[in-house]
Motif scaffolding. Structure first.
Motif, PDB file in Angstrom:
ATOM      1  N   THR A  18     -27.743  17.024   9.282  1.00 26.94           N
ATOM      2  CA  THR A  18     -28.593  16.233   8.393  1.00 26.94           C
ATOM      3  C   THR A  18     -29.887  15.827   9.088  1.00 26.94           C
ATOM      4  O   THR A  18     -30.971  15.903   8.512  1.00 26.94           O
ATOM      5  CB  THR A  18     -27.837  14.977   7.907  1.00 26.94           C
ATOM      6  N   VAL A  19     -29.777  15.411  10.351  1.00 27.82           N
ATOM      7  CA  VAL A  19     -30.967  15.017  11.116  1.00 27.82           C
ATOM      8  C   VAL A  19     -31.897  16.218  11.265  1.00 27.82           C
ATOM      9  O   VAL A  19     -33.110  16.110  11.046  1.00 27.82           O
ATOM     10  CB  VAL A  19     -30.574  14.438  12.488  1.00 27.82           C
ATOM     11  N   ALA A  20     -31.345  17.348  11.635  1.00 32.09           N
ATOM     12  CA  ALA A  20     -32.147  18.559  11.823  1.00 32.09           C
ATOM     13  C   ALA A  20     -32.863  18.944  10.534  1.00 32.09           C
ATOM     14  O   ALA A  20     -34.067  19.257  10.545  1.00 32.09           O
ATOM     15  CB  ALA A  20     -31.263  19.706  12.312  1.00 32.09           C
ATOM     16  N   GLU A  21     -32.145  18.925   9.407  1.00 33.54           N
ATOM     17  CA  GLU A  21     -32.759  19.269   8.124  1.00 33.54           C
ATOM     18  C   GLU A  21     -33.878  18.293   7.766  1.00 33.54           C
ATOM     19  O   GLU A  21     -34.930  18.702   7.278  1.00 33.54           O
ATOM     20  CB  GLU A  21     -31.693  19.288   7.017  1.00 33.54           C
ATOM     21  N   SER A  22     -33.666  17.002   8.016  1.00 35.33           N
ATOM     22  CA  SER A  22     -34.687  15.993   7.713  1.00 35.33           C
ATOM     23  C   SER A  22     -35.962  16.196   8.521  1.00 35.33           C
ATOM     24  O   SER A  22     -37.059  15.909   8.061  1.00 35.33           O
ATOM     25  CB  SER A  22     -34.153  14.584   7.982  1.00 35.33           C
ATOM     26  N   LEU A  23     -35.805  16.685   9.750  1.00 34.84           N
ATOM     27  CA  LEU A  23     -36.942  16.888  10.635  1.00 34.84           C
ATOM     28  C   LEU A  23     -37.521  18.298  10.560  1.00 34.84           C
ATOM     29  O   LEU A  23     -38.536  18.592  11.204  1.00 34.84           O
ATOM     30  CB  LEU A  23     -36.532  16.577  12.083  1.00 34.84           C
ATOM     31  N   THR A  28     -29.659  23.427  16.718  1.00 35.94           N
ATOM     32  CA  THR A  28     -29.681  23.720  18.144  1.00 35.94           C
ATOM     33  C   THR A  28     -30.763  22.904  18.856  1.00 35.94           C
ATOM     34  O   THR A  28     -30.542  22.399  19.965  1.00 35.94           O
ATOM     35  CB  THR A  28     -29.914  25.229  18.383  1.00 35.94           C
ATOM     36  N   ALA A  29     -31.916  22.765  18.211  1.00 31.56           N
ATOM     37  CA  ALA A  29     -33.004  21.990  18.817  1.00 31.56           C
ATOM     38  C   ALA A  29     -32.579  20.536  19.021  1.00 31.56           C
ATOM     39  O   ALA A  29     -32.820  19.957  20.083  1.00 31.56           O
ATOM     40  CB  ALA A  29     -34.260  22.061  17.956  1.00 31.56           C
ATOM     41  N   ILE A  30     -31.923  19.974  18.019  1.00 32.61           N
ATOM     42  CA  ILE A  30     -31.460  18.587  18.138  1.00 32.61           C
ATOM     43  C   ILE A  30     -30.344  18.501  19.180  1.00 32.61           C
ATOM     44  O   ILE A  30     -30.345  17.614  20.032  1.00 32.61           O
ATOM     45  CB  ILE A  30     -30.959  18.039  16.780  1.00 32.61           C
ATOM     46  N   TYR A  31     -29.416  19.427  19.114  1.00 31.32           N
ATOM     47  CA  TYR A  31     -28.307  19.451  20.069  1.00 31.32           C
ATOM     48  C   TYR A  31     -28.838  19.538  21.507  1.00 31.32           C
ATOM     49  O   TYR A  31     -28.374  18.828  22.390  1.00 31.32           O
ATOM     50  CB  TYR A  31     -27.376  20.638  19.764  1.00 31.32           C
ATOM     51  N   ASN A  32     -29.842  20.388  21.718  1.00 31.98           N
ATOM     52  CA  ASN A  32     -30.421  20.536  23.061  1.00 31.98           C
ATOM     53  C   ASN A  32     -31.112  19.250  23.515  1.00 31.98           C
ATOM     54  O   ASN A  32     -31.047  18.894  24.695  1.00 31.98           O
ATOM     55  CB  ASN A  32     -31.397  21.707  23.112  1.00 31.98           C
ATOM     56  N   GLN A  33     -31.782  18.574  22.608  1.00 30.78           N
ATOM     57  CA  GLN A  33     -32.432  17.306  22.952  1.00 30.78           C
ATOM     58  C   GLN A  33     -31.400  16.298  23.465  1.00 30.78           C
ATOM     59  O   GLN A  33     -31.659  15.553  24.397  1.00 30.78           O
ATOM     60  CB  GLN A  33     -33.141  16.711  21.720  1.00 30.78           C
ATOM     61  N   ILE A  34     -30.248  16.310  22.844  1.00 36.81           N
ATOM     62  CA  ILE A  34     -29.207  15.334  23.175  1.00 36.81           C
ATOM     63  C   ILE A  34     -28.420  15.740  24.419  1.00 36.81           C
ATOM     64  O   ILE A  34     -28.075  14.886  25.243  1.00 36.81           O
ATOM     65  CB  ILE A  34     -28.249  15.145  21.978  1.00 36.81           C
ATOM     66  N   ASN A  35     -28.156  17.017  24.586  1.00 33.60           N
ATOM     67  CA  ASN A  35     -27.193  17.449  25.599  1.00 33.60           C
ATOM     68  C   ASN A  35     -27.767  18.134  26.831  1.00 33.60           C
ATOM     69  O   ASN A  35     -27.060  18.239  27.835  1.00 33.60           O
ATOM     70  CB  ASN A  35     -26.157  18.367  24.945  1.00 33.60           C
ATOM     71  N   ASP A  36     -28.990  18.589  26.789  1.00 35.13           N
ATOM     72  CA  ASP A  36     -29.555  19.284  27.953  1.00 35.13           C
ATOM     73  C   ASP A  36     -30.060  18.248  28.956  1.00 35.13           C
ATOM     74  O   ASP A  36     -31.072  17.584  28.745  1.00 35.13           O
ATOM     75  CB  ASP A  36     -30.697  20.203  27.515  1.00 35.13           C
ATOM     76  N   GLU A  37     -29.329  18.117  30.061  1.00 36.63           N
ATOM     77  CA  GLU A  37     -29.662  17.113  31.073  1.00 36.63           C
ATOM     78  C   GLU A  37     -31.014  17.378  31.738  1.00 36.63           C
ATOM     79  O   GLU A  37     -31.633  16.449  32.275  1.00 36.63           O
ATOM     80  CB  GLU A  37     -28.573  17.067  32.143  1.00 36.63           C
ATOM     81  N   HIS A  38     -31.481  18.603  31.714  1.00 41.57           N
ATOM     82  CA  HIS A  38     -32.724  18.966  32.403  1.00 41.57           C
ATOM     83  C   HIS A  38     -33.940  18.885  31.473  1.00 41.57           C
ATOM     84  O   HIS A  38     -35.065  19.011  31.942  1.00 41.57           O
ATOM     85  CB  HIS A  38     -32.606  20.358  33.006  1.00 41.57           C
TER      86      HIS A  38
END
Length: 146
Positions: A18-23, A28-38
Protein backbone atom coordinates in the motif's frame (compact mmCIF):
# COMPACT_ATOMS: atom_id res chain seq x y z
CA UNK A 1 14.66 4.17 17.46
CA UNK A 2 16.55 4.58 14.21
CA UNK A 3 15.05 5.73 10.92
CA UNK A 4 14.77 2.23 9.49
CA UNK A 5 12.86 1.02 12.54
CA UNK A 6 10.56 4.05 12.28
CA UNK A 7 9.85 3.21 8.64
CA UNK A 8 9.32 -0.46 9.48
CA UNK A 9 6.80 0.42 12.20
CA UNK A 10 5.05 2.95 9.99
CA UNK A 11 4.54 0.36 7.24
CA UNK A 12 3.22 -2.33 9.59
CA UNK A 13 -0.38 -1.09 9.72
CA UNK A 14 -0.97 -0.63 6.00
CA UNK A 15 1.70 -2.86 4.50
CA UNK A 16 4.58 -2.17 2.16
CA UNK A 17 2.43 -2.80 -0.92
CA UNK A 18 0.00 0.00 0.00
CA UNK A 19 2.83 2.40 0.87
CA UNK A 20 4.63 1.63 -2.39
CA UNK A 21 1.47 2.15 -4.46
CA UNK A 22 0.74 5.46 -2.69
CA UNK A 23 4.24 6.71 -3.48
CA UNK A 24 4.38 5.33 -7.00
CA UNK A 25 7.33 3.12 -6.09
CA UNK A 26 7.95 -0.60 -6.24
CA UNK A 27 7.59 -2.72 -3.14
CA UNK A 28 11.25 -3.62 -3.57
CA UNK A 29 12.25 0.05 -3.35
CA UNK A 30 10.42 0.44 -0.05
CA UNK A 31 11.70 -2.90 1.24
CA UNK A 32 15.28 -1.87 0.38
CA UNK A 33 14.87 1.47 2.17
CA UNK A 34 13.83 -0.39 5.31
CA UNK A 35 16.15 -3.39 5.21
CA UNK A 36 19.37 -2.46 3.40
CA UNK A 37 21.80 -1.59 6.19
CA UNK A 38 24.23 0.04 3.73
CA UNK A 39 21.64 2.30 2.08
CA UNK A 40 20.78 5.65 3.61
CA UNK A 41 16.97 5.75 3.75
CA UNK A 42 14.72 8.69 2.92
CA UNK A 43 14.08 9.61 6.56
CA UNK A 44 17.80 9.78 7.33
CA UNK A 45 18.34 11.83 4.17
CA UNK A 46 15.62 14.25 5.28
CA UNK A 47 17.36 14.75 8.64
CA UNK A 48 20.67 15.26 6.81
CA UNK A 49 18.98 17.87 4.60
CA UNK A 50 17.62 19.79 7.60
CA UNK A 51 21.00 19.65 9.35
CA UNK A 52 22.85 20.74 6.19
CA UNK A 53 20.55 23.75 5.85
CA UNK A 54 20.94 24.68 9.50
CA UNK A 55 17.28 25.68 9.52
CA UNK A 56 14.24 23.96 11.03
CA UNK A 57 11.86 25.24 8.32
CA UNK A 58 11.58 21.84 6.56
CA UNK A 59 10.74 20.19 9.91
CA UNK A 60 8.17 22.88 10.71
CA UNK A 61 6.62 22.43 7.26
CA UNK A 62 6.54 18.61 7.53
CA UNK A 63 4.90 18.76 10.96
CA UNK A 64 2.31 21.27 9.74
CA UNK A 65 1.50 18.97 6.78
CA UNK A 66 0.77 16.24 9.32
CA UNK A 67 -1.40 18.56 11.46
CA UNK A 68 1.24 18.91 14.15
CA UNK A 69 3.99 21.21 15.23
CA UNK A 70 7.74 21.00 15.58
CA UNK A 71 9.30 21.98 18.88
CA UNK A 72 13.05 21.65 19.29
CA UNK A 73 14.09 20.24 22.65
CA UNK A 74 15.59 22.93 24.84
CA UNK A 75 19.22 22.84 25.95
CA UNK A 76 19.30 21.46 29.49
CA UNK A 77 22.28 21.87 31.81
CA UNK A 78 22.68 20.62 35.36
CA UNK A 79 23.45 24.08 36.77
CA UNK A 80 20.04 25.39 35.57
CA UNK A 81 18.34 22.85 37.84
CA UNK A 82 20.33 23.12 41.06
CA UNK A 83 17.28 24.37 42.93
CA UNK A 84 14.15 22.25 42.42
CA UNK A 85 12.01 24.78 44.28
CA UNK A 86 13.10 27.52 41.87
CA UNK A 87 12.10 25.28 38.94
CA UNK A 88 8.63 24.85 40.38
CA UNK A 89 8.39 28.58 41.06
CA UNK A 90 9.44 29.41 37.48
CA UNK A 91 6.89 26.95 36.09
CA UNK A 92 4.08 28.41 38.18
CA UNK A 93 5.04 31.93 37.10
CA UNK A 94 4.97 30.93 33.41
CA UNK A 95 1.63 29.15 33.88
CA UNK A 96 0.30 32.30 35.55
CA UNK A 97 1.48 34.36 32.56
CA UNK A 98 -0.51 32.14 30.20
CA UNK A 99 -3.65 32.44 32.33
CA UNK A 100 -3.15 36.20 32.61
CA UNK A 101 -2.97 36.64 28.82
CA UNK A 102 -6.06 34.48 28.35
CA UNK A 103 -8.06 36.41 30.95
CA UNK A 104 -7.01 39.78 29.46
CA UNK A 105 -8.00 38.59 26.00
CA UNK A 106 -11.41 37.36 27.16
CA UNK A 107 -12.41 40.54 29.00
CA UNK A 108 -14.46 41.69 25.99
CA UNK A 109 -15.58 38.14 25.07
CA UNK A 110 -13.43 38.05 21.91
CA UNK A 111 -9.80 37.33 21.12
CA UNK A 112 -7.99 39.54 18.61
CA UNK A 113 -5.08 38.36 16.48
CA UNK A 114 -2.63 40.31 18.69
CA UNK A 115 -4.12 38.76 21.82
CA UNK A 116 -3.89 35.30 20.28
CA UNK A 117 -0.23 35.98 19.42
CA UNK A 118 0.51 37.00 23.02
CA UNK A 119 -1.25 33.86 24.32
CA UNK A 120 0.76 31.73 21.88
CA UNK A 121 4.04 33.39 22.99
CA UNK A 122 3.34 32.68 26.67
CA UNK A 123 2.19 29.13 25.87
CA UNK A 124 5.38 28.41 23.91
CA UNK A 125 7.50 29.69 26.82
CA UNK A 126 5.59 27.45 29.25
CA UNK A 127 5.96 24.38 27.01
CA UNK A 128 9.72 24.92 26.74
CA UNK A 129 10.08 25.38 30.49
CA UNK A 130 8.05 22.23 31.20
CA UNK A 131 10.02 20.23 28.63
CA UNK A 132 13.26 21.46 30.21
CA UNK A 133 11.99 20.35 33.61
CA UNK A 134 10.99 16.89 32.35
CA UNK A 135 14.35 16.44 30.60
CA UNK A 136 16.16 17.52 33.78
CA UNK A 137 14.21 14.88 35.69
CA UNK A 138 15.06 12.24 33.07
CA UNK A 139 18.76 13.21 33.15
CA UNK A 140 18.76 12.96 36.96
CA UNK A 141 19.55 16.63 37.49
CA UNK A 142 16.94 16.92 40.24
CA UNK A 143 18.06 13.78 42.04
CA UNK A 144 19.73 15.08 45.20
CA UNK A 145 21.34 11.65 45.75
CA UNK A 146 23.04 11.61 42.33
Amino acid sequence: MDSKEAMRRACENVGIKTVAESLGLSQTAIYNQINDEHRKDILAKFVDFVNACGDDSPMVWACEQLNGMFIRNPEVTVDRFQNANQCVSDTLREFSDVIKEISIALQDNKVTRDEADRIRKEWEELKLLLESFVLACEFGYLNKNA
